[in-house]
Design a protein around this motif. Structure first.
Motif, mmCIF file in Angstrom:
data_model
loop_
_atom_site.group_PDB
_atom_site.id
_atom_site.type_symbol
_atom_site.label_atom_id
_atom_site.label_comp_id
_atom_site.label_asym_id
_atom_site.label_seq_id
_atom_site.Cartn_x
_atom_site.Cartn_y
_atom_site.Cartn_z
ATOM 1 N N THR A 2 17.195 2.509 -8.645
ATOM 2 C CA THR A 2 17.475 3.931 -7.770
ATOM 3 C C THR A 2 16.244 4.237 -7.134
ATOM 4 O O THR A 2 15.143 3.905 -7.298
ATOM 5 N N ARG A 3 16.681 5.183 -6.319
ATOM 6 C CA ARG A 3 15.775 5.680 -5.302
ATOM 7 C C ARG A 3 15.013 6.894 -5.563
ATOM 8 O O ARG A 3 13.973 7.177 -4.858
ATOM 9 N N ASP A 4 15.253 7.437 -6.737
ATOM 10 C CA ASP A 4 14.624 8.634 -7.169
ATOM 11 C C ASP A 4 13.054 8.328 -7.863
ATOM 12 O O ASP A 4 12.792 7.177 -8.619
ATOM 13 N N GLY A 5 12.143 9.464 -7.688
ATOM 14 C CA GLY A 5 11.020 9.295 -8.388
ATOM 15 C C GLY A 5 9.978 8.278 -7.554
ATOM 16 O O GLY A 5 8.813 8.633 -7.991
ATOM 17 N N PHE A 6 10.235 7.644 -6.286
ATOM 18 C CA PHE A 6 9.203 6.768 -5.838
ATOM 19 C C PHE A 6 8.192 7.736 -4.925
ATOM 20 O O PHE A 6 7.164 7.272 -4.970
ATOM 21 N N GLN A 56 0.790 -0.938 -0.064
ATOM 22 C CA GLN A 56 -0.122 0.001 0.025
ATOM 23 C C GLN A 56 0.840 1.191 -0.096
ATOM 24 O O GLN A 56 0.501 2.420 -0.552
ATOM 25 N N ILE A 57 2.023 1.169 0.503
ATOM 26 C CA ILE A 57 2.968 2.227 0.748
ATOM 27 C C ILE A 57 3.580 2.557 -0.599
ATOM 28 O O ILE A 57 3.598 3.606 -1.378
ATOM 29 N N ILE A 58 3.835 1.601 -1.337
ATOM 30 C CA ILE A 58 4.372 1.491 -2.862
ATOM 31 C C ILE A 58 3.961 0.283 -3.527
ATOM 32 O O ILE A 58 4.570 -0.918 -3.264
ATOM 33 N N LYS A 107 10.182 -1.943 -10.240
ATOM 34 C CA LYS A 107 11.318 -2.361 -11.496
ATOM 35 C C LYS A 107 12.715 -1.324 -11.424
ATOM 36 O O LYS A 107 13.700 -1.800 -11.560
ATOM 37 N N SER A 108 12.350 -0.084 -10.925
ATOM 38 C CA SER A 108 13.467 0.747 -10.697
ATOM 39 C C SER A 108 14.468 0.399 -9.734
ATOM 40 O O SER A 108 14.179 -0.254 -8.615
ATOM 41 N N LYS A 147 -1.687 1.984 13.660
ATOM 42 C CA LYS A 147 -0.870 0.866 14.212
ATOM 43 C C LYS A 147 -0.450 -0.357 13.290
ATOM 44 O O LYS A 147 -1.273 -0.535 12.230
ATOM 45 N N ASN A 148 0.740 -0.756 13.474
ATOM 46 C CA ASN A 148 1.210 -1.802 12.488
ATOM 47 C C ASN A 148 1.637 -1.207 11.138
ATOM 48 O O ASN A 148 1.091 -1.703 9.964
ATOM 49 N N PHE A 149 2.565 -0.398 11.199
ATOM 50 C CA PHE A 149 2.895 0.382 9.856
ATOM 51 C C PHE A 149 4.252 -0.447 9.234
ATOM 52 O O PHE A 149 5.035 -0.817 9.886
ATOM 53 N N GLY A 150 3.985 -0.714 7.974
ATOM 54 C CA GLY A 150 5.124 -1.076 7.256
ATOM 55 C C GLY A 150 5.052 -2.480 7.472
ATOM 56 O O GLY A 150 6.239 -3.375 6.919
ATOM 57 N N CYS A 151 3.942 -3.348 7.533
ATOM 58 C CA CYS A 151 3.831 -4.821 7.600
ATOM 59 C C CYS A 151 3.944 -5.480 6.264
ATOM 60 O O CYS A 151 4.009 -4.533 5.091
ATOM 61 N N GLY A 152 3.942 -6.636 6.051
ATOM 62 C CA GLY A 152 3.961 -7.213 4.720
ATOM 63 C C GLY A 152 5.285 -7.561 4.239
ATOM 64 O O GLY A 152 6.176 -7.931 4.976
ATOM 65 N N SER A 153 5.763 -7.348 2.720
ATOM 66 C CA SER A 153 6.921 -7.740 2.132
ATOM 67 C C SER A 153 7.836 -6.869 2.569
ATOM 68 O O SER A 153 7.699 -5.765 2.983
ATOM 69 N N SER A 154 9.058 -7.285 2.292
ATOM 70 C CA SER A 154 10.380 -6.454 3.111
ATOM 71 C C SER A 154 10.961 -5.449 2.226
ATOM 72 O O SER A 154 11.884 -5.064 2.443
ATOM 73 N N ARG A 155 10.007 -4.912 1.044
ATOM 74 C CA ARG A 155 10.649 -4.147 0.015
ATOM 75 C C ARG A 155 11.231 -3.136 1.005
ATOM 76 O O ARG A 155 10.565 -2.075 1.362
ATOM 77 N N GLU A 156 12.493 -2.511 0.476
ATOM 78 C CA GLU A 156 13.114 -1.526 0.978
ATOM 79 C C GLU A 156 12.502 -0.155 0.123
ATOM 80 O O GLU A 156 12.469 0.974 0.698
ATOM 81 N N HIS A 157 11.872 -0.412 -0.959
ATOM 82 C CA HIS A 157 11.258 0.790 -1.762
ATOM 83 C C HIS A 157 10.591 1.488 -1.044
ATOM 84 O O HIS A 157 10.029 2.763 -1.394
#
Length: 199
Positions: free
Chosen positions: A38-42, A27-29, A35-36, A78-88
């Motif tokens: 690099t950190r730009d544009g997210f 939901q965050i991204i 696919k990118s 509460k419980n922010f950032g759960c789910g897959s471990s994507r650094e994106h």
């Protein structure tokens, strides 16, 4: 990724409230934007499925689209950032301009990803989180004060201390990533090597 987020050791800012629990990294991204390399544009796609309608038009009721909310602090349920471990997910928050995320619980992997990208995740009690939401709802321009050095979060005359790994605190205060931290110890390492006993 701004290494100098905490150069002044504290942040005073208004906040954007997203009063939703169990916000996962998709939901965050959403996965279609991963696919990118690099950190730009997210940032432009942060919460994109909640921010926009099917035709791409903005949803006026979503906080990031509401002009009365802005700032460098995101306050989430509460419980922010759960789910897959994507650094994106951390990349998107940082690219959007958030330096602090406040919740009453964070997924461990997200918390580490946030710290590695110079975003400070602050865990507060459920009661203090509800208090923050209440104050922002009454006055969207109310400012929160985050003092990383003393580890105190303050809003509307009330405050609460927060925990942070001592090593990550040093890194945030000095703008160090892991390599920078090792380089900062170069002289100490050299001194140790010279004094070490060789068997």
């Amino acid at each position: 990724m701004a290494k100098d987020n905490f150069k002044e050791k504290q942040i005073q800012s208004t906040a954007v409230p997203v009063e939703i629990e169990n916000i996962d990294t998709d939901q965050i991204i959403p996965a279609r934007f991963l696919k990118s390399t690099t950190r730009d544009g997210f940032g432009q796609n942060l919460f994109i499925d909640w921010r926009t309608n099917a035709d791409g038009s903005p949803k006026a009721d979503f906080p990031l689209n509401n002009s009365k909310y802005d700032g460098e602090i995101l306050v989430a349920g509460k419980n922010f950032g759960c789910g897959s471990s994507r650094e994106h997910a951390a990349w998107a928050l940082a690219d959007y301009g958030f330096k602090v995320v406040i919740s009453s619980f964070f997924a461990d992997i997200f918390k580490n990803n946030a710290l590695n990208n110079f975003i400070l995740p602050i865990t507060v009690t459920d009661e203090f989180l509800a208090f923050i939401f209440e104050k922002i709802n009454v006055d969207p321009k109310i400012e929160l004060q985050v003092n990383l050095e003393t580890q105190i979060l303050s809003v509307a005359g009330n405050s609460q201390s927060f925990e942070i790994n001592a090593y990550k605190k040093i890194c945030l205060l000095n703008g160090y990533d892991d390599i920078d931290y090792l380089l900062s110890l170069k002289s100490e390492i050299g001194t140790y090597e010279k004094s070490a006993v060789v068997f």
